[in-house]
Enzyme design. Structure first.
Site, PDB file in Angstrom:
ATOM      1  N   SER A   1      -7.872  -0.763   4.788  1.00  0.00           N
ATOM      2  CA  SER A   1      -6.956  -0.059   3.891  1.00  0.00           C
ATOM      3  C   SER A   1      -7.598   0.987   2.986  1.00  0.00           C
ATOM      4  O   SER A   1      -6.962   2.002   2.707  1.00  0.00           O
ATOM      5  CB  SER A   1      -6.194  -1.065   3.024  1.00  0.00           C
ATOM      6  OG  SER A   1      -5.630  -2.068   3.822  1.00  0.00           O
TER       7      SER A   1
ATOM      8  N   HIS B   1       6.054   6.513   3.803  1.00  0.00           N
ATOM      9  CA  HIS B   1       4.634   6.156   3.859  1.00  0.00           C
ATOM     10  C   HIS B   1       4.471   4.825   4.595  1.00  0.00           C
ATOM     11  O   HIS B   1       3.599   4.674   5.457  1.00  0.00           O
ATOM     12  CB  HIS B   1       4.051   6.072   2.454  1.00  0.00           C
ATOM     13  CG  HIS B   1       2.727   5.372   2.414  1.00  0.00           C
ATOM     14  ND1 HIS B   1       1.581   5.925   2.954  1.00  0.00           N
ATOM     15  CD2 HIS B   1       2.363   4.152   1.942  1.00  0.00           C
ATOM     16  CE1 HIS B   1       0.579   5.065   2.817  1.00  0.00           C
ATOM     17  NE2 HIS B   1       1.018   3.992   2.195  1.00  0.00           N
ATOM     18  N   SER B   2       5.307   3.863   4.258  1.00  0.00           N
ATOM     19  CA  SER B   2       5.264   2.550   4.902  1.00  0.00           C
ATOM     20  C   SER B   2       6.584   1.846   4.617  1.00  0.00           C
ATOM     21  O   SER B   2       7.473   2.428   3.980  1.00  0.00           O
ATOM     22  CB  SER B   2       4.108   1.710   4.338  1.00  0.00           C
ATOM     23  OG  SER B   2       4.433   1.280   3.026  1.00  0.00           O
TER      24      SER B   2
ATOM     25  N   GLU C   1      11.885  -1.866  12.469  1.00  0.00           N
ATOM     26  CA  GLU C   1      13.082  -2.702  12.354  1.00  0.00           C
ATOM     27  C   GLU C   1      12.717  -4.174  12.212  1.00  0.00           C
ATOM     28  O   GLU C   1      13.347  -4.923  11.471  1.00  0.00           O
ATOM     29  CB  GLU C   1      14.000  -2.503  13.567  1.00  0.00           C
ATOM     30  CG  GLU C   1      14.667  -1.141  13.622  1.00  0.00           C
ATOM     31  CD  GLU C   1      15.424  -0.796  12.341  1.00  0.00           C
ATOM     32  OE1 GLU C   1      16.209  -1.634  11.839  1.00  0.00           O
ATOM     33  OE2 GLU C   1      15.212   0.316  11.821  1.00  0.00           O
TER      34      GLU C   1
END
Lengths: 391, 502
Positions: free
Chosen positions: B265, B394-395, B179
């Site tokens: 990453s 996923h993100s 959020e």
């Protein structure tokens, strides 16, 4: 210019073919024991010393166990055991990744890539992982103990995949160091420095010199500092910068130029990343001309970085454009190798090196005439040009 | 030639045999008779032992004898340290890769580099998949009831409650940070929704000395080890207190104190590194192993192959945990591989492997605990495939309803929720109540909101941290660039963000 170690080595090049001459150094090292060694033996000695002095160091790669395809690792497995010196599966990304893991746990991992031409599968591990390991973790982790050794450069018959010089790719990566020795004595000292440096180092060994170069190499444990270039030949008319096997070629070019009365200053960069800008800058400010030579293709080669930096720093001192005598923009050819290579003839006939003295005279005479003309019309202009003329 | 799938191949070439072979028929026949007799003896032996081929240990010294460890111990999963025994039924249900046949001339063996191998005159291709998929180990059913009293490591009340609390905390953390990204307070976030059991139960099964090399969807492991909500928030905000010094995107946590390598990453790069870490621990003779995580997508990377192969060859104590959650961003696993998931790949590397229900906290706990013990005591790698589902996107840069049904997501979120499942078991034992639940969730929520507010207010890293840690010592080149940049920022501050001490 004497190196920080206080040794000034004058190289004597035995007359012979330009490519592949024996280099005998008459270093003033009387007090310590020296031995006449070729490049692979010097590297072997460095590895023996590295493993001896740090029990948490490891040497591994393809075929490293039996001594390596270039004999650089002979005797190591027998002496230090198969737990510390071992063969790996045929997988460069695995070799480097495994090495990063070992190094991240505080060990020294000296990994071998069999030919620099095969380093690319490991490129991701080197660029995205090793180079950024410390930075991205906020210095909580590092893989400084990692050293990657790879034979590079022309060998006479290597073709596309046994002759490459990929140093430029790695010089573009903040976080790693790139080191290239020119001779056996340099190789031993630089390799020990690279292994002990707390940053990941890519160490390219000129394979042409593995057997060809023979030099008196001190037997003791010594290190040559990284990021310090060395003026291996002093001169006044032009600065030549190179590294690795190319210095032998450039030395020949210097000797040829000397016969025509041109005094050349030859600099061995040794460490390409981070490179010693100050030494090259000081030299070019003295001579006013720069010639860079490397085997790798000219476009995007490391010579471009040196050229751009020197232009920024020495623009007003330069008497001629910076010259790059490099490989052609082709894959490394087999039968065409003699045409591809940046030979001494190419260096000698480059614009920088051809008759610089004469050009200097014309330049001075030309400016003098021009200044006299302008004196009559514009005093202000004379002043600024006079400053430029009378350095 | 006609080959029928899944059956023994009885191929007969259509062309007649060349003449020179026919001439040798008599001697050939003699040999065949000898083979037949010995073959019958051997095939009856084989059926008793259940091995697909008889492999004789090499007498002379070889660096690493192939198969011996696996052959000797694959039938015997004895693990005295955990005081339970795997049932042999578990092993029997796993089909052999090579199907057995009565036609095998396995009394005769051929010597090749790598050891002796029996031969067969039947041309038979190993089928691309077994007739049955590798079954999934689970302890709790969907209603949180234990299926069988055997074959799992009991978990105490204290441990179970802690595990549940941490799973719930992870849920709340994911929700609040997600959020916060949506509100523009942090730049990026990715959740572990649906994978809480894998995160927490695996962490609970490890010792603090085990070195963890995560992918990026395992913050629960760090949470379990004691990373505070404030520390998570600091990294997400990249503030002065971030251990990573603000250099990476949110969720790229790392903590040397907690033996949790910094997230990067690129996918799967941590796998060969884990092999190196495991080897380092082996050399130091530590009672610890490397534990590394990967998703289903990551197993397609070359580094997966490199990591497993190196760990196996180097006999490194590494536990590879693959979170098979069905999706690699928008790529479903049917587009990722054609094998029966990841568990079958273990054997290809000589690595012991197990498939586990990743949404069953007790199963994950038992499997990881056992794998860890095997890795450390036997100094070998182990592979765990944890089946699960990525409930979240996923993100924050992804909207997964664009490539999958909202119903599917809802199903997994509600009916196959690992947190609820474990909660039922914990509640049934009388160890948790609704009161505990609301107290935990509201206090965690409050703590997180405070952590975010505090992290937001923290000043940023000083500008010099842009240039530090590229190398161990700042180089001259970087010093010059720093001087140049500082001068520029002082001259034109309006072009640069505020809050950075120069």
């Amino acid at each position: 210019m004497a190196s920080l170690l206080g040794r000034f080595c004058r190289k004597l090049v035995v007359p012979g073919s330009a490519h592949g001459s024996r280099m005998i150094s008459t270093t003033a090292c009387d007090s310590e024991a020296v031995k006449s060694l070729n490049l692979y033996s010097a590297i072997n000695q460095a590895l023996h010393i590295a493993l001896e002095t740090d029990p948490r160091s490891y040497v591994f790669g393809e075929d490293v166990g039996f001594g390596g395809v270039f004999r650089c690792t002979t005797g190591l497995a027998e002496r230090f055991g198969k737990n510390r010196v071992f063969n790996t599966p045929l997988c460069e990304q695995g070799i480097v990744g495994f090495g990063i893991g070992l190094a991240a746990m505080g060990n020294r991992a000296v990994v071998e890539i069999q030919f620099a031409d095969y380093i690319y599968p490991a490129f991701d591990q080197i660029v995205n992982e090793a180079a950024k390991f410390r930075y991205r973790s906020g210095n909580q982790f590092n893989c400084g103990g990692l050293t990657i050794r790879a034979p590079y450069g022309a060998v006479g018959h290597g073709g596309h995949y046994h002759s490459q010089s990929p140093e430029a790719f790695f010089c573009h990566v903040p976080g790693i160091k790139v080191v290239i020795p020119r001779s056996p004595r340099e190789a031993k000292g630089l390799l020990l420095s690279s292994i002990r440096d707390p940053n990941p180092v890519v160490f390219f060994e000129p394979k042409w010199l593995y057997r060809q170069a023979v030099e008196e190499v001190p037997e003791h444990d010594y290190m040559i500092p990284l990021s310090q270039a060395e003026v291996i030949r002093e001169g006044n008319d032009i600065t030549l910068v190179g590294w690795g096997a190319q210095l032998t070629v450039m030395e020949q070019a210097c000797l040829d130029a000397e016969k025509e009365g041109i005094s050349c200053e030859l600099i061995d960069l040794k460490t390409l990343l981070p490179w010693d800008k100050e030494t090259v800058e000081a030299s070019v400010k003295k001579t006013g001309r720069l010639l860079i030579s490397h085997e790798a293709p000219v476009t995007g080669g490391f010579g471009a970085e040196i050229s751009a930096t020197i232009l920024e720093r020495c623009f007003l001192k330069l008497e001629a454009p910076v010259s790059r005598v490099c490989g052609l923009d082709t894959p490394f050819p087999l039968v065409f190798e003699p045409f591809y290579m940046p030979t001494k003839n190419k260096a000698s006939s480059s614009s920088s090196l051809s008759s610089p003295l004469k050009k200097k005279h014309y330049l001075i005479m030309g400016l003098h005439v021009w200044c006299r003309y302008w004196m009559q019309s514009s005093p202000l202009l004379i002043t600024s040009h006079s400053i430029c003329f009378f350095r | 030639m006609h080959i029928r799938q899944g059956t023994t191949c009885t191929c007969r070439p259509s062309n007649p045999l060349p003449t020179n072979i026919v001439k040798d028929a008599t001697s050939f026949l003699h040999m065949a008779m000898l083979f037949a007799r010995s073959r019958n003896l051997v095939s009856s032996l084989r059926q008793n032992l259940g091995l697909s081929a008889i492999l004789i240990k090499r007498n002379h010294s070889s660096p690493r004898p192939v198969f011996t460890n696996y052959q000797l111990s694959s039938r015997v999963f004895l693990d005295p340290s955990t005081s339970f025994r795997h049932e042999s039924t578990a092993v029997e249900t796993q089909p052999d890769l090579v199907q057995q046949s009565d036609h095998e001339d396995d009394a005769q063996e051929l010597d090749f580099p790598g050891g002796k191998v029996g031969y067969t005159s039947e041309m038979k291709f190993i089928p691309e998949s077994s007739s049955r998929r590798i079954p999934c180990y689970r302890v709790l059913n969907e209603h949180g009831k234990i299926i069988s009293d055997r074959d799992f490591i009991p978990v105490s009340e204290k441990l179970a409650v802690r595990m549940y609390e941490q799973m719930a905390t992870l849920q709340v953390m994911d929700h609040i940070f997600y959020e916060a990204q949506r509100q523009g307070r942090i730049s990026f976030y990715l959740t572990s929704v649906g994978e809480e059991a894998i995160n927490i139960a695996s962490a609970a099964a490890l010792s603090p000395e085990d070195v963890v090399l995560p992918q990026y969807r395992e913050p629960g492991v760090l949470l379990w080890r004691g990373f505070t909500l404030e520390e998570f928030a600091n990294q997400c905000f990249g503030n002065k207190a971030d251990y990573g010094k603000g250099r990476q995107m949110p969720i790229h946590y790392g903590s040397n104190q907690h033996n949790y390598f910094t997230v990067s990453s690129p996918i799967a790069t941590q796998l060969p590194q884990a092999a190196g870490v495991g080897y380092a621990l082996k050399m130091e003779k530590k009672n610890a192993c490397a534990v590394t995580f990967i998703g289903d997508g990551g197993t397609s990377e070359g580094d997966f192959h490199a990591g497993l192969n190196f760990a196996a060859v180097m006999e490194a104590p590494v536990v590879f945990i693959c979170r098979n959650n069905g999706w690699a961003i928008s790529t479903h696993i049917s587009e990722q591989f054609r094998s029966d998931g990841i568990v079958v790949k273990g054997q290809a590397y000589g690595i012991r492997s197990i498939r586990v229900d990743g949404n069953d906290a007790l199963a994950v706990y038992s499997a990881v605990r056992s794998a860890r013990e095997m890795a450390v005591t036997e100094q070998r790698p182990v592979l765990i495939e944890a089946m699960t589902y990525r409930v979240g996107h996923h993100s924050t840069s992804d909207d997964s309803t664009k490539y999958r049904e909202a119903d599917e997501i809802q199903y997994w979120k509600m009916s196959r929720n690992p947190v609820n499942r474990f909660k039922k078991w914990v509640e049934d034992n009388g160890w948790w109540s609704e009161e505990d639940e609301s107290k935990l969730r509201s206090s965690t929520r409050k703590q997180l909101l405070q952590a975010i507010q505090a992290a937001e207010k923290w000043e940023k890293q000083p500008l010099t941290e842009l240039f530090n840690d590229v190398y161990d010592v700042k180089t001259k080149n970087l010093e010059e660039q720093e001087v140049g940049l500082k001068a520029l920022v002082e001259k034109q501050p309006q072009d640069y963000p505020t809050g950075f001490h120069i």
